[in-house]
Design a protein around this motif. Structure first.
Motif, PDB file in Angstrom:
ATOM      1  N   LEU A   1      -8.522  -2.822 -85.131  1.00  0.00           N
ATOM      2  CA  LEU A   1      -7.939  -1.553 -85.577  1.00  0.00           C
ATOM      3  C   LEU A   1      -7.352  -0.808 -84.378  1.00  0.00           C
ATOM      4  CD1 LEU A   1     -10.742  -0.108 -87.924  1.00  0.00           C
ATOM      5  CD2 LEU A   1      -8.985  -1.820 -88.439  1.00  0.00           C
ATOM      6  N   LYS A   2      -6.159  -0.252 -84.574  1.00  0.00           N
ATOM      7  CA  LYS A   2      -5.581   0.667 -83.604  1.00  0.00           C
ATOM      8  C   LYS A   2      -5.737   2.072 -84.156  1.00  0.00           C
ATOM      9  CE  LYS A   2      -1.299   2.043 -81.275  1.00  0.00           C
ATOM     10  NZ  LYS A   2       0.171   1.906 -81.262  1.00  0.00           N
ATOM     11  N   ILE A   3      -6.322   2.964 -83.356  1.00  0.00           N
ATOM     12  CA  ILE A   3      -6.634   4.321 -83.810  1.00  0.00           C
ATOM     13  C   ILE A   3      -5.959   5.306 -82.861  1.00  0.00           C
ATOM     14  CG2 ILE A   3      -8.499   5.967 -84.257  1.00  0.00           C
ATOM     15  CD1 ILE A   3     -10.224   3.183 -84.276  1.00  0.00           C
ATOM     16  N   ASP A   4      -5.072   6.120 -83.392  1.00  0.00           N
ATOM     17  CA  ASP A   4      -4.417   7.171 -82.612  1.00  0.00           C
ATOM     18  C   ASP A   4      -4.995   8.515 -83.024  1.00  0.00           C
ATOM     19  OD1 ASP A   4      -2.481   5.671 -81.053  1.00  0.00           O
ATOM     20  OD2 ASP A   4      -1.499   5.245 -82.956  1.00  0.00           O
ATOM     21  N   VAL A   5      -5.438   9.279 -82.044  1.00  0.00           N
ATOM     22  CA  VAL A   5      -6.059  10.580 -82.311  1.00  0.00           C
ATOM     23  C   VAL A   5      -5.463  11.621 -81.376  1.00  0.00           C
ATOM     24  CG1 VAL A   5      -8.246   9.715 -83.208  1.00  0.00           C
ATOM     25  CG2 VAL A   5      -7.964   9.994 -80.750  1.00  0.00           C
ATOM     26  N   ALA A   6      -5.491  12.873 -81.820  1.00  0.00           N
ATOM     27  CA  ALA A   6      -5.000  13.977 -80.992  1.00  0.00           C
ATOM     28  C   ALA A   6      -5.687  15.256 -81.426  1.00  0.00           C
ATOM     29  CB  ALA A   6      -3.488  14.117 -81.116  1.00  0.00           C
ATOM     30  N   GLY A   7      -5.612  16.272 -80.555  1.00  0.00           N
ATOM     31  CA  GLY A   7      -6.175  17.567 -80.900  1.00  0.00           C
ATOM     32  C   GLY A   7      -7.682  17.521 -81.093  1.00  0.00           C
ATOM     33  N   GLU A   8      -8.175  18.193 -82.136  1.00  0.00           N
ATOM     34  CA  GLU A   8      -9.617  18.291 -82.375  1.00  0.00           C
ATOM     35  C   GLU A   8     -10.259  16.932 -82.588  1.00  0.00           C
ATOM     36  OE1 GLU A   8     -11.504  20.931 -81.936  1.00  0.00           O
ATOM     37  OE2 GLU A   8      -9.635  21.872 -81.264  1.00  0.00           O
ATOM     38  N   ALA A   9      -9.545  16.026 -83.254  1.00  0.00           N
ATOM     39  CA  ALA A   9     -10.091  14.689 -83.496  1.00  0.00           C
ATOM     40  C   ALA A   9     -10.362  13.954 -82.196  1.00  0.00           C
ATOM     41  CB  ALA A   9      -9.127  13.888 -84.365  1.00  0.00           C
ATOM     42  N   ALA A  10      -9.563  14.220 -81.163  1.00  0.00           N
ATOM     43  CA  ALA A  10      -9.747  13.549 -79.878  1.00  0.00           C
ATOM     44  C   ALA A  10     -10.770  14.254 -79.003  1.00  0.00           C
ATOM     45  CB  ALA A  10      -8.411  13.457 -79.148  1.00  0.00           C
ATOM     46  N   ARG A  11     -11.068  15.515 -79.305  1.00  0.00           N
ATOM     47  CA  ARG A  11     -12.030  16.270 -78.483  1.00  0.00           C
ATOM     48  C   ARG A  11     -13.476  15.921 -78.819  1.00  0.00           C
ATOM     49  NH1 ARG A  11      -8.139  20.534 -79.140  1.00  0.00           N
ATOM     50  NH2 ARG A  11      -7.295  21.156 -77.099  1.00  0.00           N
ATOM     51  N   GLY A  12     -13.741  15.598 -80.071  1.00  0.00           N
ATOM     52  CA  GLY A  12     -15.115  15.386 -80.509  1.00  0.00           C
ATOM     53  C   GLY A  12     -15.626  13.986 -80.224  1.00  0.00           C
ATOM     54  N   PRO A  13     -16.932  13.749 -80.468  1.00  0.00           N
ATOM     55  CA  PRO A  13     -17.539  12.430 -80.258  1.00  0.00           C
ATOM     56  C   PRO A  13     -17.226  11.508 -81.438  1.00  0.00           C
ATOM     57  CG  PRO A  13     -19.201  13.965 -81.021  1.00  0.00           C
ATOM     58  CD  PRO A  13     -17.922  14.757 -80.891  1.00  0.00           C
ATOM     59  N   LEU A  14     -15.985  11.099 -81.555  1.00  0.00           N
ATOM     60  CA  LEU A  14     -15.512  10.379 -82.738  1.00  0.00           C
ATOM     61  C   LEU A  14     -16.296   9.106 -82.995  1.00  0.00           C
ATOM     62  CD1 LEU A  14     -13.330  10.261 -84.977  1.00  0.00           C
ATOM     63  CD2 LEU A  14     -11.925   8.929 -83.376  1.00  0.00           C
TER      64      LEU A  14
END
Length: 362
Positions: A283-296
């Protein structure tokens, strides 16, 4: 000698006039024979903004620059500089306008027989300013770009970075409203490039100067621009804040241009990737903003029973916004588990793509 032109042309329907727009292009078209160099470009640059225009060679960047400074006439469409439509002006009318536009070039374009201070002062000499005034302005600008001690030197004695600093000082001599940068760092090494971009950013902050930056290097856009427009085959195919475009590139050309600076699937895994059966889905997962700040990934592990592995990726910051790309390997045998992983990530506003399957490479 500086002039601010009032708006004298009607604004096309559907193109709202904003007093803060230093540049506004509407439906710009230019052909060379059967080849469209510009094919309906509409774009605006606000006062104090740094807009990066990026595209490959032949995309239309140079023609766009030449239309902006009046060296090229569009076949149709309009070019507004500080509210005045310029595309049909005669050469005499264009002269005062060009003084509102500073230009820095890839190969510096300095006069080898003139000293540094005389190169910087040249636009003021052309305007007819007295020599004392020209030299005072040159001294002020050489201090701004960190080259006061080189005032009496000749270009041949300067490094590439120093020559470009002189070029920047010269472009600022007539106090322009707009600075055009045409591949200004392409001939420089990476360290010098960083110092020139930092200087341009500093000038933008100190003077509130509007900068339109044309380049084929996404790293340049990332370092300095507020907003980016991607041009391909004479059309703007994508536009937005730099961090947003980096986080979620929509067009294939933008994705390709970002390939060198965003995490990519390691070649060893990519070679083994198939669209058929395999023990693990990638899987390729692109995240930004709040989604990238948290412990995803920690949250994923806690919320969805079953295993997964991080095989590559990372989080970076663009315009103070976190932007990340992660590659996960998820067991493919349990289809329900795979669907749950994807659903959880998408619920966290991540963009998820199943690249394919591989045999286990642990």
């Amino acid at each position: 000698m500086n002039q601010h032109f009032p708006a004298t042309a009607k604004i096309p329907v559907g193109t709202p006039e904003r007093p803060e727009d230093v540049v506004r292009l509407t439906g710009l078209k230019r052909r060379f024979g059967a080849t469209p160099a510009l094919d309906g470009v509409s774009l605006a640059v606000q006062k104090g903004e740094i807009l990066g225009i990026i595209g490959r060679s032949g995309a239309g960047k140079s023609t766009l620059i030449r239309c902006l400074n009046g060296l090229e006439r569009p076949d149709s469409g309009q070019v507004f500089i500080e509210g005045r439509e310029i595309s049909r002006l005669g050469e005499r009318e264009l002269q005062p306008l060009r003084r509102r536009i500073g230009m820095i070039f890839q190969h510096f374009n300095l006069l080898s027989a003139k000293t540094v201070e005389d190169n910087v002062a040249l636009p003021l000499k052309i305007e007819g300013h007295p020599r004392a005034e020209r030299l005072a302005r040159a001294a002020e600008l050489l201090e701004l770009v960190g080259l006061s001690e080189k005032a009496k030197a000749y270009p041949a004695s300067l490094s590439g970075g120093q020559k470009q600093r002189v070029g920047i000082a010269r472009a600022l001599a007539a106090r322009p409203a707009l600075l055009l940068s045409d591949e200004a760092t392409s001939a420089l090494d990476p360290e010098t490039t960083r110092s020139i971009l930092a200087l341009l950013k500093d000038i933008n902050r100190q003077l509130g100067l509007t900068i339109l930056l044309v380049t084929h290097e996404m790293e340049v856009i990332r370092s300095i621009a507020d907003r980016v427009a991607v041009i391909d085959a004479g059309r703007i195919v994508e536009e937005g804040p730099v961090w947003s475009v980096f986080a979620d590139p929509k067009s294939a050309i933008t994705q390709s241009l970002l390939g060198g600076i965003r995490p990519q699937l390691p070649a060893e895994i990519a070679r083994r990737l198939t669209q058929g059966a395999g023990t693990e889905a990638i899987l390729k997962i692109d995240v930004a903003g709040e989604a990238a700040r948290g412990p995803l990934l920690s949250d994923l592990a806690a919320a969805v029973p079953g295993s997964f592995r991080l095989v590559h990726g990372g989080i970076d910051y663009v315009q103070r916004q976190p932007v990340g790309t992660l590659f996960l390997a998820v067991p493919a045998a349990d289809a329900i588990h795979l669907e749950q992983v994807i659903a959880f990530l998408r619920a966290r506003e991540a963009r998820v793509e199943v690249l394919g399957h591989v045999a286990s490479f642990a």
